[in-house]
Design a protein around this motif. Structure first.
Motif, PDB file in Angstrom:
ATOM      1  N   LYS A  33       0.833  -1.191   0.000  1.00  0.00           N
ATOM      2  CA  LYS A  33       0.000   0.000   0.000  1.00  0.00           C
ATOM      3  C   LYS A  33       0.875   1.252   0.000  1.00  0.00           C
ATOM      4  O   LYS A  33       1.995   1.242   0.473  1.00  0.00           O
ATOM      5  CB  LYS A  33      -0.855   0.039   1.272  1.00  0.00           C
ATOM      6  N   THR A  50       0.056  -4.402   4.357  1.00  0.00           N
ATOM      7  CA  THR A  50      -1.042  -5.231   4.847  1.00  0.00           C
ATOM      8  C   THR A  50      -0.465  -6.508   5.447  1.00  0.00           C
ATOM      9  O   THR A  50       0.713  -6.839   5.254  1.00  0.00           O
ATOM     10  CB  THR A  50      -1.996  -5.611   3.708  1.00  0.00           C
ATOM     11  N   GLU A  53       0.923  -8.747   2.737  1.00  0.00           N
ATOM     12  CA  GLU A  53       2.193  -8.290   2.183  1.00  0.00           C
ATOM     13  C   GLU A  53       3.352  -8.618   3.122  1.00  0.00           C
ATOM     14  O   GLU A  53       4.459  -8.929   2.685  1.00  0.00           O
ATOM     15  CB  GLU A  53       2.102  -6.789   1.905  1.00  0.00           C
ATOM     16  N   ASP A 180      -4.800 -13.530   2.849  1.00  0.00           N
ATOM     17  CA  ASP A 180      -5.739 -12.564   3.419  1.00  0.00           C
ATOM     18  C   ASP A 180      -5.428 -12.307   4.883  1.00  0.00           C
ATOM     19  O   ASP A 180      -6.300 -11.902   5.655  1.00  0.00           O
ATOM     20  CB  ASP A 180      -7.176 -13.082   3.287  1.00  0.00           C
ATOM     21  N   THR A 182      -4.444 -10.784   8.372  1.00  0.00           N
ATOM     22  CA  THR A 182      -4.650  -9.466   8.957  1.00  0.00           C
ATOM     23  C   THR A 182      -3.586  -9.210  10.020  1.00  0.00           C
ATOM     24  O   THR A 182      -3.104 -10.126  10.675  1.00  0.00           O
ATOM     25  CB  THR A 182      -6.041  -9.348   9.607  1.00  0.00           C
ATOM     26  N   ARG A 183      -3.221  -7.962  10.174  1.00  0.00           N
ATOM     27  CA  ARG A 183      -2.212  -7.576  11.154  1.00  0.00           C
ATOM     28  C   ARG A 183      -2.763  -7.707  12.564  1.00  0.00           C
ATOM     29  O   ARG A 183      -3.924  -7.387  12.830  1.00  0.00           O
ATOM     30  CB  ARG A 183      -1.764  -6.138  10.918  1.00  0.00           C
TER      31      ARG A 183
END
Length: 258
Positions: A33, A50, A53, A180, A182-183
Motif C-alpha cells: 500500500k 497489509t 504483504e 488474506d 490481517t495484522r
C-alpha cells in the motif's frame, strides 16, 4: 531392521508435508500500500503494509535462509497421532535433530552429505513395531536400541528423508496464492520482537509470528485448525547444523542388507 529405519523416515516425510502446507497458506502476491501522507507512525513495524504483504516478505526471507531450526508438534494424518520434532537443516541438504511419535521414545537423526545416521531408543522401536511378532521386535530392540546406525541417503527407502533434509524444497515448494492475513499486535517470540498475523480459511485458523527487526523471518506458526492443530517454531537462522559423524561403533544397515 530396514523396516524400523523406514518407519522412522516416514515420520520425517509427514513432517515435511505439514510444514510445506503451512508455508503455502502464508504466501502472498499482493502489492504494498502507499503510505498515508504525513503518517504519524513512521517507526511502526512494517508501516504501510497489509498482513498479506508482510507474509509475502516473511516467506521470501525464510526461504532464502542458509539454515534454520524447526521445532514443534504436528499431526500425523495417517495414524491420528502427533509427531514431535526438533530439527536443524541447511541449504546443502544436511540436517540433524530428533523426533518422536506420540511421545513414544526418541529417534535421533544426522544427515551429512550422502550418509544418514540414526539412533533409536527402546520405546521408539517398540512403538514403531506394534503388530510385529514379539520375537522380531525383541531382536530389533536388542540390536538397535541406543546404537547409531548408518545408511546411504540415496539408497532404497531414503527418498523421503532426502526430501525432508532439503531446506530449499521444504520451504520453497509452497503454492502461490494471495494471503488474506490481517495484522495483529506486536509481541516477542523467545525474546525477538515480532508482529502477529492472523488468517482464517473456513474453520481453519492460523497465526504467524514474523520478526520485526533484522530479516523478516518467520519465528512461529500456530494452527488451531480442528483437523490439523499444531505449532512450529523457527529459529537459529544462519547457524551451522551440527552434522559431525557420531562417535563409537556404528551399525551399517546397508552392509547388513537390512
Amino acid at each position: 531392521m530396514r523396516r524400523t529405519a523406514r518407519a522412522a523416515l516416514c515420520l520425517t516425510a509427514v513432517a515435511t508435508l505439514a510444514v510445506t502446507g503451512c508455508q503455502g497458506e502464508d504466501k502472498s502476491e499482493g502489492k504494498a500500500k502507499d503510505k498515508a501522507a504525513g503518517s504519524s507512525e513512521p517507526k511502526e513495524a512494517f508501516a504501510g503494509l497489509t498482513g498479506g504483504e508482510i507474509v509475502e516478505r516473511a516467506a521470501k526471507a525464510t526461504r532464502g535462509a542458509d539454515s534454520l531450526r524447526i521445532k514443534g508438534d504436528i499431526p500425523d494424518e495417517e495414524s491420528g497421532g502427533t509427531i514431535s520434532m526438533d530439527m536443524a537443516l541447511n541449504q546443502k541438504g544436511d540436517c540433524a535433530g530428533h523426533m518422536s511419535m506420540d511421545g513414544e521414545g526418541r529417534a535421533d537423526l544426522i544427515k551429512n552429505g550422502s550418509t544418514v545416521y540414526m539412533k533409536y531408543d527402546e520405546a521408539f522401536l517398540r512403538g514403531q513395531s506394534e503388530g510385529e511378532p514379539e520375537a522380531e521386535t525383541d531382536a530389533a530392540v536388542g540390536m538397535l536400541a541406543g546404537k547409531w546406525t548408518k545408511m546411504s541417503a540415496t539408497g532404497e527407502g531414503s527418498e523421503d528423508l532426502a526430501a525432508f533434509c532439503d531446506l530449499d524444497a521444504l520451504l520453497g515448494d509452497a503454492t502461490d496464492g494471495k494471503s488474506d492475513a490481517t495484522r495483529g499486535k506486536t509481541t516477542t517470540v523467545d525474546g525477538t520482537p515480532a508482529i502477529t498475523l492472523h488468517e482464517k480459511d473456513g474453520k481453519d485458523s492460523f497465526t504467524l509470528y514474523v520478526a520485526t527487526e533484522g530479516e523478516p523471518y518467520v519465528l512461529k506458526l500456530v494452527s488451531t485448525s480442528p483437523s490439523e492443530p499444531g505449532s512450529l517454531s523457527f529459529s537459529d537462522y544462519g547457524k551451522p547444523v551440527p552434522t559431525d559423524k557420531p562417535t563409537g561403533d556404528i551399525i551399517d544397515l546397508d552392509a547388513l542388507g537390512a
